[in-house]
Scaffold this active site. Structure first.
Site, PDB file in Angstrom:
ATOM      1  N   CYS A 141       2.995   3.235   2.062  1.00 45.32           N
ATOM      2  CA  CYS A 141       1.754   1.980   1.179  1.00 45.32           C
ATOM      3  C   CYS A 141       2.968   1.793   0.538  1.00 45.32           C
ATOM      4  CB  CYS A 141       0.882   2.665   0.937  1.00 45.32           C
ATOM      5  SG  CYS A 141      -0.028   4.311   2.133  1.00 45.32           S
ATOM      6  N   GLU A 203      -6.638  -3.419  -4.490  1.00 42.76           N
ATOM      7  CA  GLU A 203      -5.648  -3.658  -3.350  1.00 42.76           C
ATOM      8  C   GLU A 203      -6.909  -5.126  -2.775  1.00 42.76           C
ATOM      9  OE1 GLU A 203      -2.193  -0.646  -3.846  1.00 42.76           O
ATOM     10  OE2 GLU A 203      -3.372  -0.301  -2.365  1.00 42.76           O
TER      11      GLU A 203
END
EC number: 5.3.3.2
Length: 287
Positions: A141, A203
């Protein structure tokens, strides 16, 4: 790529040009030393907050590698429709104060790598990570950086290029093991998650799936542990996290993917039909 002008923003200063310097794999990965070829956006669209460029006294104990990444890496700022509006340091993009005050939203990606037995590779984030240390999460990630190769919107190529870069950086997976054209972008999600009182995430996350047998050599600056899990083993991991057994925690973005998409998509991993469920037009706003 469409650029939006932030009419409420202050006059911004174009960023200095820096070579990419990532974690300890930088020393052993020569091609990572190639500087960005991207010309900066116009000063009005480049977001740089000088007030927090050097951090504060509370950051003095930050791990040196993570500190360098926080200030050298430039994340891509987007609006809620995933249109690029500028860029800012990783440091600023993860400050909850700025996330809440300025609504900073940056582009990210999450890789889900399965081996030929259709087991999912998980990682435990290192203890020195600034956000969500020691939590278990999906394979990799991270963030596309504000550079030419990672700003390409067509077919999510920028996110796929960034994923290949970070799989090497975090897990030591060679680029040839994860060809860019083997990633299948399945969707995008928007979420916000505080890590502690100071840090957090906001995000717009590209969800990238890939099925490959790879060699793995984790970078201890980034990864504390790894494991492959099948469906039943992941369900047991979820049970332990929900029960708080052994202090086991999962990252919030991984949990959102698990709860909303993962097991349905896992069926298509095994059938080889991932493209049937790909939906890159929708941005899922999850909480």
């Amino acid at each position: 790529m469409t650029l939006l002008l932030n009419t409420t923003a202050k006059l911004y200063i174009a960023p200095r040009t820096l070579p990419f310097t990532s974690s300890s794999t930088f020393a052993r990965s020569p091609f990572l030393r190639i500087p960005s070829l991207l010309k900066p956006l116009s000063p009005l669209t480049a977001r740089v907050s000088l007030s927090s460029t050097m951090g504060d006294s509370a950051d003095a104990g930050m791990d040196a590698v993570q500190r360098r990444l926080m200030f050298d890496d430039e994340c891509i700022l987007v609006d809620e429709n995933d249109r690029v509006v500028g860029h800012d340091t990783k440091y600023n993009c993860h400050l909850m104060e700025k996330i809440e005050k300025d609504n900073l939203l940056h582009r990210a990606f999450s890789v889900f790598l399965f081996n030929s037995k259709y087991e999912l590779l998980l990682q435990q984030r290192s203890a020195t990570k600034v956000t969500f240390p020691l939590v278990w999460t999906n394979t990799c990630c991270s963030h596309p950086l504000y550079r030419e190769s990672e700003l390409i919107d067509e077919e999510s190529l920028g996110a796929r290029n960034a994923a290949q870069r970070k799989l090497l950086d975090e897990l030591g997976i060679p680029a040839e093991d994860v060809p860019v054209d083997q990633f299948t972008p399945l969707g995008r999600m928007l979420y916000k998650a505080p890590s502690d009182g100071k840090w957090g995430e906001h995000e717009l996350d590209y969800l990238l799936f890939i099925v490959r047998d790879v060699s793995v050599n984790p970078n201890p600056d980034e990864v504390a542990d790894i494991k492959y899990v099948n469906r039943d083993e992941l369900k047991e991991l979820l049970r332990k996290a929900d029960a708080g057994e052994g202090g086991l925690k999962l990252s919030p973005w991984f949990r959102l993917v698990v709860d909303n998409f993962l097991f349905k998509w896992w069926d298509h991993v095994e059938k080889g039909t991932l493209k049937e469920v790909a939906d890159m037009k929708t941005i899922h706003k999850l909480t």
